[in-house]
Design an enzyme around this catalytic site. Structure first.
Site, PDB file in Angstrom:
ATOM      1  N   GLY A 177     -15.370   7.077  -2.263  1.00 39.59           N
ATOM      2  CA  GLY A 177     -14.060   7.681  -2.001  1.00 39.59           C
ATOM      3  C   GLY A 177     -13.341   7.959  -3.297  1.00 39.59           C
ATOM      4  O   GLY A 177     -12.843   7.039  -3.956  1.00 39.59           O
ATOM      5  N   GLY A 195     -10.683  10.231  -3.888  1.00 41.61           N
ATOM      6  CA  GLY A 195      -9.469  11.011  -3.663  1.00 41.61           C
ATOM      7  C   GLY A 195      -8.423  10.702  -4.712  1.00 41.61           C
ATOM      8  O   GLY A 195      -8.723  10.295  -5.832  1.00 41.61           O
ATOM      9  N   LYS A 219      -0.595  -6.783   1.475  1.00 39.93           N
ATOM     10  CA  LYS A 219      -0.237  -5.387   1.190  1.00 39.93           C
ATOM     11  C   LYS A 219       0.560  -4.787   2.349  1.00 39.93           C
ATOM     12  O   LYS A 219       1.487  -3.995   2.144  1.00 39.93           O
ATOM     13  CB  LYS A 219      -1.507  -4.573   0.942  1.00 39.93           C
ATOM     14  CG  LYS A 219      -1.294  -3.065   0.748  1.00 39.93           C
ATOM     15  CD  LYS A 219      -0.403  -2.765  -0.445  1.00 39.93           C
ATOM     16  CE  LYS A 219      -0.469  -1.322  -0.910  1.00 39.93           C
ATOM     17  NZ  LYS A 219      -0.459  -0.285   0.104  1.00 39.93           N
ATOM     18  N   HIS A 240       4.021  -6.026   2.006  1.00 41.53           N
ATOM     19  CA  HIS A 240       4.592  -5.273   0.876  1.00 41.53           C
ATOM     20  C   HIS A 240       5.097  -3.914   1.354  1.00 41.53           C
ATOM     21  O   HIS A 240       6.212  -3.508   1.032  1.00 41.53           O
ATOM     22  CB  HIS A 240       3.516  -5.102  -0.202  1.00 41.53           C
ATOM     23  CG  HIS A 240       3.824  -4.077  -1.244  1.00 41.53           C
ATOM     24  ND1 HIS A 240       3.646  -2.718  -1.031  1.00 41.53           N
ATOM     25  CD2 HIS A 240       4.281  -4.193  -2.514  1.00 41.53           C
ATOM     26  CE1 HIS A 240       3.990  -2.054  -2.116  1.00 41.53           C
ATOM     27  NE2 HIS A 240       4.381  -2.916  -3.029  1.00 41.53           N
ATOM     28  N   GLU A 280       8.821  -2.297   1.569  1.00 40.41           N
ATOM     29  CA  GLU A 280       9.059  -0.974   0.967  1.00 40.41           C
ATOM     30  C   GLU A 280       9.800  -0.059   1.944  1.00 40.41           C
ATOM     31  O   GLU A 280      10.731   0.650   1.557  1.00 40.41           O
ATOM     32  CB  GLU A 280       7.709  -0.382   0.573  1.00 40.41           C
ATOM     33  CG  GLU A 280       7.730   1.000  -0.024  1.00 40.41           C
ATOM     34  CD  GLU A 280       6.308   1.513  -0.210  1.00 40.41           C
ATOM     35  OE1 GLU A 280       5.957   2.534   0.412  1.00 40.41           O
ATOM     36  OE2 GLU A 280       5.542   0.881  -0.962  1.00 40.41           O
TER      37      GLU A 280
END
Length: 294
Positions: free
Chosen positions: A7, A9, A164, A167, A171
């Site tokens: 991957g 990207g 995460k 997190h 956010e």
């Protein structure tokens, strides 16, 4: 060390470059042949010396599952797969079992840094057995920001993506607070330069942050955000955070409200507000607006 990276990207491509700058060998595979170093997962695995480490950076769900299924047939006992995408932590537990049956280790890693990660480094939250984490550690060290922070072995398999996810939930709430404050400042006549108010907050205030810096950047590009439509998608991690809160009976009013605000942004004409307008008219005679008035 050598790393296979699946991957390439926006995130994966920059991660490959940062790891290479640290002196490691990265063999990258992507469905786009223009960016790939090899043309198949089989070729990628064949070019790595054992014990192999293969890092997967593809979309969560079916794409990650199919990649891990294929790697399970290609890798050998003692090799390690790292899922660095935004998978749900419950999928990590499943993948660890599936690979563990074949003697292949599994580490999940939440990665934060976006388009800035190549230069600034990526904040990493990873979960798994210490033995498997140790095999990936040189790559973690290459990716993380300089200094003592920005990287953590959060716990067991799934802990990295769970950390995460939380997190990202935080956010959501922080972005919503900045957005609400910005809208209120724009609304009143007495504040004549909202952008400079935001800029003034960048030093000496308790709400200064990188998100605030990015908000000022955005306002420098488009002072009143006139070029944008008021629509914001959600990646899924905000939903998972709220679902985990329900499962664990932990109150998350700010994060939950910020998620629902994203949903509201998708409605050009809010059905809920229709009912509220109708009720206000019924009990108080408050005026209502018909569609023909706009």
């Amino acid at each position: 060390m050598e790393l296979g990276l699946v991957g390439l990207g926006k995130m994966g491509g920059n991660m490959r470059e940062r790891i290479r700058r640290a002196g490691h060998t990265v063999i990258g595979y992507d469905r786009n042949p223009d960016v790939a170093d090899v043309h198949s997962l089989e070729e990628l695995v064949g070019k790595l010396k054992g014990p192999r480490v293969v890092w997967v950076m593809v979309p969560a769900g079916a794409a990650t599952q199919s990649t891990i299924d294929e790697l399970a047939e290609l890798l050998s006992p003692g090799d390690v797969v790292v899922d660095g995408g935004n998978s749900r932590w419950t999928d990590d537990e499943k993948h660890a079992v599936e690979l563990g049956i074949k003697g292949i280790g599994f580490v999940d890693c939440g990665v934060s840094g976006g388009v800035w990660g190549l230069e600034n480094g990526y904040a990493l939250m990873y979960g798994g057995d210490a033995e498997n984490v140790a095999k990936v550690q040189p790559v973690f060290d290459a990716l993380k920001p300089e200094g003592d922070f920005g990287s953590v072995h959060a716990g067991k398999v799934g802990a990295g993506h769970f950390a995460k996810m939380v997190h990202n939930g935080i956010e959501y709430a922080m972005m919503q607070a900045y957005a609400e404050g910005w809208e209120l400042l724009e609304k009143v006549d007495s504040v004549t330069d909202v952008r400079e108010v935001f800029r003034s907050w960048q030093e000496g205030t308790v709400i200064r942050s990188w998100l605030l810096d990015l908000a000022v950047n955005a306002l420098d590009d488009d002072e009143h955000l006139d070029k944008l439509r008021g629509f914001a998608a959600d990646s899924g991690e905000g939903r998972w955070t709220v679902e985990a809160a329900i499962d664990n009976a932990v109150p998350l009013p700010a994060i939950t409200a910020s998620l629902f605000a994203r949903f509201a942004s998708r409605q050009d004409d809010s059905p809920q507000m229709k009912m509220i307008a109708a009720l206000r008219n019924q009990f108080g005679g408050h005026a209502v607006e018909s569609k023909t008035e706009h």
